[in-house]
Design a protein around this motif. Sequence first.
Motif, PDB file in Angstrom:
ATOM      1  N   THR A  32     -11.685  46.109 -62.996  1.00  0.00           N
ATOM      2  CA  THR A  32     -10.823  45.452 -61.989  1.00  0.00           C
ATOM      3  C   THR A  32     -11.332  44.056 -61.639  1.00  0.00           C
ATOM      4  O   THR A  32     -10.551  43.196 -61.252  1.00  0.00           O
ATOM      5  CB  THR A  32     -10.690  46.297 -60.700  1.00  0.00           C
ATOM      6  OG1 THR A  32     -11.976  46.439 -60.095  1.00  0.00           O
ATOM      7  CG2 THR A  32     -10.090  47.663 -61.004  1.00  0.00           C
ATOM      8  N   TYR A  36      -9.330  40.237 -60.986  1.00  0.00           N
ATOM      9  CA  TYR A  36      -9.529  39.207 -59.950  1.00  0.00           C
ATOM     10  C   TYR A  36      -9.951  37.883 -60.583  1.00  0.00           C
ATOM     11  O   TYR A  36      -9.551  36.806 -60.151  1.00  0.00           O
ATOM     12  CB  TYR A  36     -10.544  39.685 -58.893  1.00  0.00           C
ATOM     13  CG  TYR A  36      -9.952  40.762 -58.016  1.00  0.00           C
ATOM     14  CD1 TYR A  36      -9.132  40.441 -56.941  1.00  0.00           C
ATOM     15  CD2 TYR A  36     -10.147  42.115 -58.304  1.00  0.00           C
ATOM     16  CE1 TYR A  36      -8.534  41.429 -56.166  1.00  0.00           C
ATOM     17  CE2 TYR A  36      -9.555  43.113 -57.540  1.00  0.00           C
ATOM     18  CZ  TYR A  36      -8.755  42.756 -56.475  1.00  0.00           C
ATOM     19  OH  TYR A  36      -8.147  43.730 -55.721  1.00  0.00           O
ATOM     20  N   ARG A  37     -10.752  37.991 -61.623  1.00  0.00           N
ATOM     21  CA  ARG A  37     -11.182  36.781 -62.336  1.00  0.00           C
ATOM     22  C   ARG A  37      -9.999  36.113 -63.033  1.00  0.00           C
ATOM     23  O   ARG A  37      -9.882  34.878 -63.030  1.00  0.00           O
ATOM     24  CB  ARG A  37     -12.266  37.129 -63.376  1.00  0.00           C
ATOM     25  CG  ARG A  37     -13.612  37.457 -62.765  1.00  0.00           C
ATOM     26  CD  ARG A  37     -14.591  37.982 -63.813  1.00  0.00           C
ATOM     27  NE  ARG A  37     -15.884  38.236 -63.230  1.00  0.00           N
ATOM     28  CZ  ARG A  37     -16.849  37.320 -63.098  1.00  0.00           C
ATOM     29  NH1 ARG A  37     -16.652  36.086 -63.564  1.00  0.00           N
ATOM     30  NH2 ARG A  37     -17.991  37.614 -62.542  1.00  0.00           N
ATOM     31  N   ARG A 106      -4.778  41.046 -53.412  1.00  0.00           N
ATOM     32  CA  ARG A 106      -5.266  42.428 -53.500  1.00  0.00           C
ATOM     33  C   ARG A 106      -4.108  43.407 -53.599  1.00  0.00           C
ATOM     34  O   ARG A 106      -4.138  44.338 -54.397  1.00  0.00           O
ATOM     35  CB  ARG A 106      -6.154  42.779 -52.293  1.00  0.00           C
ATOM     36  CG  ARG A 106      -7.327  41.836 -52.103  1.00  0.00           C
ATOM     37  CD  ARG A 106      -8.455  42.496 -51.317  1.00  0.00           C
ATOM     38  NE  ARG A 106      -9.124  43.517 -52.091  1.00  0.00           N
ATOM     39  CZ  ARG A 106     -10.069  43.276 -53.006  1.00  0.00           C
ATOM     40  NH1 ARG A 106     -10.484  42.053 -53.215  1.00  0.00           N
ATOM     41  NH2 ARG A 106     -10.613  44.270 -53.684  1.00  0.00           N
ATOM     42  N   ARG A 127     -15.082  47.046 -56.619  1.00  0.00           N
ATOM     43  CA  ARG A 127     -15.761  46.986 -55.330  1.00  0.00           C
ATOM     44  C   ARG A 127     -15.133  47.944 -54.323  1.00  0.00           C
ATOM     45  O   ARG A 127     -15.784  48.369 -53.379  1.00  0.00           O
ATOM     46  CB  ARG A 127     -15.662  45.568 -54.734  1.00  0.00           C
ATOM     47  CG  ARG A 127     -16.218  44.433 -55.586  1.00  0.00           C
ATOM     48  CD  ARG A 127     -17.726  44.467 -55.635  1.00  0.00           C
ATOM     49  NE  ARG A 127     -18.283  43.278 -56.286  1.00  0.00           N
ATOM     50  CZ  ARG A 127     -18.194  42.993 -57.573  1.00  0.00           C
ATOM     51  NH1 ARG A 127     -17.553  43.817 -58.395  1.00  0.00           N
ATOM     52  NH2 ARG A 127     -18.744  41.898 -58.064  1.00  0.00           N
ATOM     53  N   ASP A 128     -13.837  48.251 -54.531  1.00  0.00           N
ATOM     54  CA  ASP A 128     -13.067  49.042 -53.555  1.00  0.00           C
ATOM     55  C   ASP A 128     -12.349  50.205 -54.224  1.00  0.00           C
ATOM     56  O   ASP A 128     -11.336  50.672 -53.722  1.00  0.00           O
ATOM     57  CB  ASP A 128     -12.037  48.136 -52.863  1.00  0.00           C
ATOM     58  CG  ASP A 128     -11.035  47.545 -53.868  1.00  0.00           C
ATOM     59  OD1 ASP A 128     -11.342  47.523 -55.082  1.00  0.00           O
ATOM     60  OD2 ASP A 128      -9.945  47.129 -53.432  1.00  0.00           O
ATOM     61  N   ARG A 172     -21.932  35.333 -53.143  1.00  0.00           N
ATOM     62  CA  ARG A 172     -20.785  36.131 -53.555  1.00  0.00           C
ATOM     63  C   ARG A 172     -20.842  37.528 -52.916  1.00  0.00           C
ATOM     64  O   ARG A 172     -19.843  38.026 -52.402  1.00  0.00           O
ATOM     65  CB  ARG A 172     -20.759  36.236 -55.089  1.00  0.00           C
ATOM     66  CG  ARG A 172     -19.467  36.752 -55.650  1.00  0.00           C
ATOM     67  CD  ARG A 172     -19.187  36.134 -57.009  1.00  0.00           C
ATOM     68  NE  ARG A 172     -20.104  36.544 -58.047  1.00  0.00           N
ATOM     69  CZ  ARG A 172     -19.866  37.537 -58.908  1.00  0.00           C
ATOM     70  NH1 ARG A 172     -18.744  38.221 -58.844  1.00  0.00           N
ATOM     71  NH2 ARG A 172     -20.739  37.835 -59.838  1.00  0.00           N
ATOM     72  N   ASP A 176     -18.014  39.033 -50.514  1.00  0.00           N
ATOM     73  CA  ASP A 176     -17.310  40.251 -50.951  1.00  0.00           C
ATOM     74  C   ASP A 176     -17.499  41.411 -49.968  1.00  0.00           C
ATOM     75  O   ASP A 176     -16.623  42.269 -49.843  1.00  0.00           O
ATOM     76  CB  ASP A 176     -17.797  40.701 -52.340  1.00  0.00           C
ATOM     77  CG  ASP A 176     -17.400  39.721 -53.447  1.00  0.00           C
ATOM     78  OD1 ASP A 176     -16.502  38.890 -53.225  1.00  0.00           O
ATOM     79  OD2 ASP A 176     -18.007  39.789 -54.539  1.00  0.00           O
ATOM     80  N   ARG A 179     -15.555  40.312 -46.188  1.00  0.00           N
ATOM     81  CA  ARG A 179     -14.139  39.934 -46.051  1.00  0.00           C
ATOM     82  C   ARG A 179     -13.385  41.010 -45.271  1.00  0.00           C
ATOM     83  O   ARG A 179     -13.792  42.177 -45.241  1.00  0.00           O
ATOM     84  CB  ARG A 179     -13.526  39.703 -47.442  1.00  0.00           C
ATOM     85  CG  ARG A 179     -13.434  40.956 -48.253  1.00  0.00           C
ATOM     86  CD  ARG A 179     -12.683  40.781 -49.567  1.00  0.00           C
ATOM     87  NE  ARG A 179     -12.723  42.005 -50.308  1.00  0.00           N
ATOM     88  CZ  ARG A 179     -13.166  42.130 -51.551  1.00  0.00           C
ATOM     89  NH1 ARG A 179     -13.580  41.094 -52.235  1.00  0.00           N
ATOM     90  NH2 ARG A 179     -13.187  43.314 -52.131  1.00  0.00           N
TER      91      ARG A 179
HETATM   92  O1   DC Z   1     -17.231  42.709 -61.098  1.00  0.00           O
HETATM   93  P1   DC Z   1     -17.078  41.183 -61.184  1.00  0.00           P
HETATM   94  O2   DC Z   1     -18.329  40.458 -60.836  1.00  0.00           O
HETATM   95  O3   DC Z   1     -16.485  40.725 -62.464  1.00  0.00           O
HETATM   96  O4   DC Z   1     -16.009  40.856 -60.038  1.00  0.00           O
HETATM   97  C1   DC Z   1     -15.595  39.551 -59.763  1.00  0.00           C
HETATM   98  C2   DC Z   1     -15.163  39.395 -58.320  1.00  0.00           C
HETATM   99  O5   DC Z   1     -13.929  40.084 -58.096  1.00  0.00           O
HETATM  100  C3   DC Z   1     -16.128  39.915 -57.277  1.00  0.00           C
HETATM  101  O6   DC Z   1     -16.964  38.888 -56.814  1.00  0.00           O
HETATM  102  C4   DC Z   1     -15.236  40.399 -56.162  1.00  0.00           C
HETATM  103  C5   DC Z   1     -13.901  40.641 -56.799  1.00  0.00           C
HETATM  104  N1   DC Z   1     -13.553  42.053 -56.918  1.00  0.00           N
HETATM  105  C6   DC Z   1     -12.943  42.644 -55.853  1.00  0.00           C
HETATM  106  O7   DC Z   1     -12.783  42.009 -54.823  1.00  0.00           O
HETATM  107  N2   DC Z   1     -12.523  43.927 -55.940  1.00  0.00           N
HETATM  108  C7   DC Z   1     -12.701  44.645 -57.059  1.00  0.00           C
HETATM  109  N3   DC Z   1     -12.263  45.899 -57.122  1.00  0.00           N
HETATM  110  C8   DC Z   1     -13.350  44.050 -58.167  1.00  0.00           C
HETATM  111  C9   DC Z   1     -13.789  42.752 -58.064  1.00  0.00           C
END
Ligand code: DC
Length: 218
Positions: A32, A36-37, A106, A127-128, A172, A176, A179
């Motif tokens: 995921t 976002y990237r 989101r 993350r979520d 970061r 993250d 927020r």
């Molecule tokens: O896992 P990553 O480092 O590639 O994720 C990049 C960014 O995306 C991370 O800094 C926060 C966001 N992210 C998010 O908010 N929710 C997710 N489920 C996955 C990533």
Amino acid sequence: MLVIAMDGPSGSGKSSAAKGVARMLGLRYLDTGAMYRAMTWWMLDQGIEVEDADAVSASAGEPALRVGTDPDAPAIEVDGQDVSGPIRTREVTNAVSAVSRVPAVRERLVVLQREIIATGGIVVEGRDIGTVVAPGAPVKVFLTASEEARAQRRALETARDAETTLAEQARRDHLDSTRKTSPMTKADDAVEIDSTELGLAEVIDAVVRLVKERAAAG
Ligand code: DC
């Protein structure tokens, strides 16, 4: 249906572990963070000011995203263009927290993620995932590691010095996890695995064991 939610901060070894678990159990894999990237890459490409939440929000519905689920060949496309390389640049990495805090972003990505998850067994990293995207997932892991170990791994991947990596990572993580909309948190029923002292194979093994325990418990 087997959904394995794997959350945790950057550099915890989530991606390698999630892919490894998917391969070992014959499941699909969804990154995921790559979504976002990809959204962030598109915003930058369009010249949208990523710190301007209203501007990000207004255009969040525009890019067409396609994300693959093969752990051996994770693919991500925006408007038909392969962006798997460009989404890993430092520019995108440093802008992604600003884009991913915007509720419209989101909401859109969570809908896409749930559609993908609904079609069969899968390991989902983010993350979520355990808290918001798939709160009913039967297996939830929160993967951590010390800040230093995480920065060291990232520095190796990105060939940048450890100090800069540590500072950018700390910024970061802070954004993250503080927020307003679905911050990174461990779900109450997630099992925390600290990978500071563990190798990749040991982390994969710990997750696979957990899956088997849960399956045996019915
Ligand atoms: O896992 P990553 O480092 O590639 O994720 C990049 C960014 O995306 C991370 O800094 C926060 C966001 N992210 C998010 O908010 N929710 C997710 N489920 C996955 C990533």
